[in-house]
Design a protein around this motif. Sequence first.
Motif, short mmCIF file in Angstrom:
data_model
loop_
_atom_site.label_atom_id
_atom_site.label_comp_id
_atom_site.label_asym_id
_atom_site.label_seq_id
_atom_site.Cartn_x
_atom_site.Cartn_y
_atom_site.Cartn_z
N HIS A 43 -37.56 8.05 7.20
CA HIS A 43 -37.69 7.02 6.17
C HIS A 43 -37.44 5.63 6.74
N SER A 44 -36.60 5.53 7.76
CA SER A 44 -36.42 4.24 8.42
C SER A 44 -37.72 3.81 9.09
N VAL A 66 -26.84 11.81 -0.73
CA VAL A 66 -27.42 11.00 0.35
C VAL A 66 -28.92 10.86 0.18
N TYR A 67 -29.57 11.95 -0.22
CA TYR A 67 -31.02 11.90 -0.44
C TYR A 67 -31.38 10.85 -1.49
N MET A 105 -33.51 10.51 7.34
CA MET A 105 -33.19 9.09 7.35
C MET A 105 -33.92 8.38 8.49
N LEU A 112 -31.86 1.74 2.46
CA LEU A 112 -32.66 1.40 3.63
C LEU A 112 -33.72 0.36 3.29
N HIS A 166 -30.02 7.02 0.00
CA HIS A 166 -30.30 6.40 1.30
C HIS A 166 -31.55 5.54 1.31
N GLN A 167 -32.60 5.97 0.61
CA GLN A 167 -33.85 5.22 0.69
C GLN A 167 -33.77 3.87 -0.02
#
Length: 244
Positions: free
Chosen positions: A26-27, A219-220, A23, A227, A223-224
């Motif tokens: 990717h952030s 979550v995988y 995360m 985000l 999350h993207q």
Amino acid sequence: MGGKVSRLDWPDALRGLAVLLMMVFHSAYDLNHFNILQLDLLHSDFWPAFQKVIMTLFVGVAGVSLALASRHGLKWPRFWQREAVLLASAALVSAGSYWLFPTSWIFFGILHFMVLASLLAVPFLRLGGWNVLLGVWFLALPWWFTDPFFNAAGWQWVGLGDVVADTKDYAPLLPWFGILLLGVSVGRYVEDCLVCQRPLPRLPVVRGLLWLGKHSLAVYLLHQPLLMAVFWALSNVIPDVTGS
């Protein structure tokens, strides 16, 4: 997969750490993509190494978990169910990435690797110490052998080409299958390691990592998009953030 085994804390904690680091990565990617920060994610020394650490954690822990889950024999219905979920998730990632990035879509990322590698690893599960040697061999193979034949679109998943594939997430079979087999070897070792079987202290940070590890796939997948939505809002809805 596997017989009746207790679920160890530390593989979930390490998987959760990998999710957390992912995360962060990717952030950074999204901040760069939306021009909020200027980060050299491709050519700096730090970010490519950081990404490899994350992938090593994911793949290595997958090997450990596979070994632990199969120590009393694979439960094939559960194994195939897991494979189906991973395959559907990989297809979703490919479709979504093609919609967003049609010239660099994800055709063989970490989920695609997990589908194929989990299946290929089954014959290796009872090889014991041989998996250390085989893991090192698969890990080293791309360092001393590459061929332009594997640059073709249909063969880039192997990982033996001499040109890096243009894709947003690339986890070729080699060298990562070597990491998986090394994880299998570790998993065989911890079967009889009493210290490894002790529960971790339930500190807040440990609880958070365990939760992330146990829900890593969800979550995988989620999350993207979340985000990207947040950083898109920062760059467009609140233009002062970027100084535009």
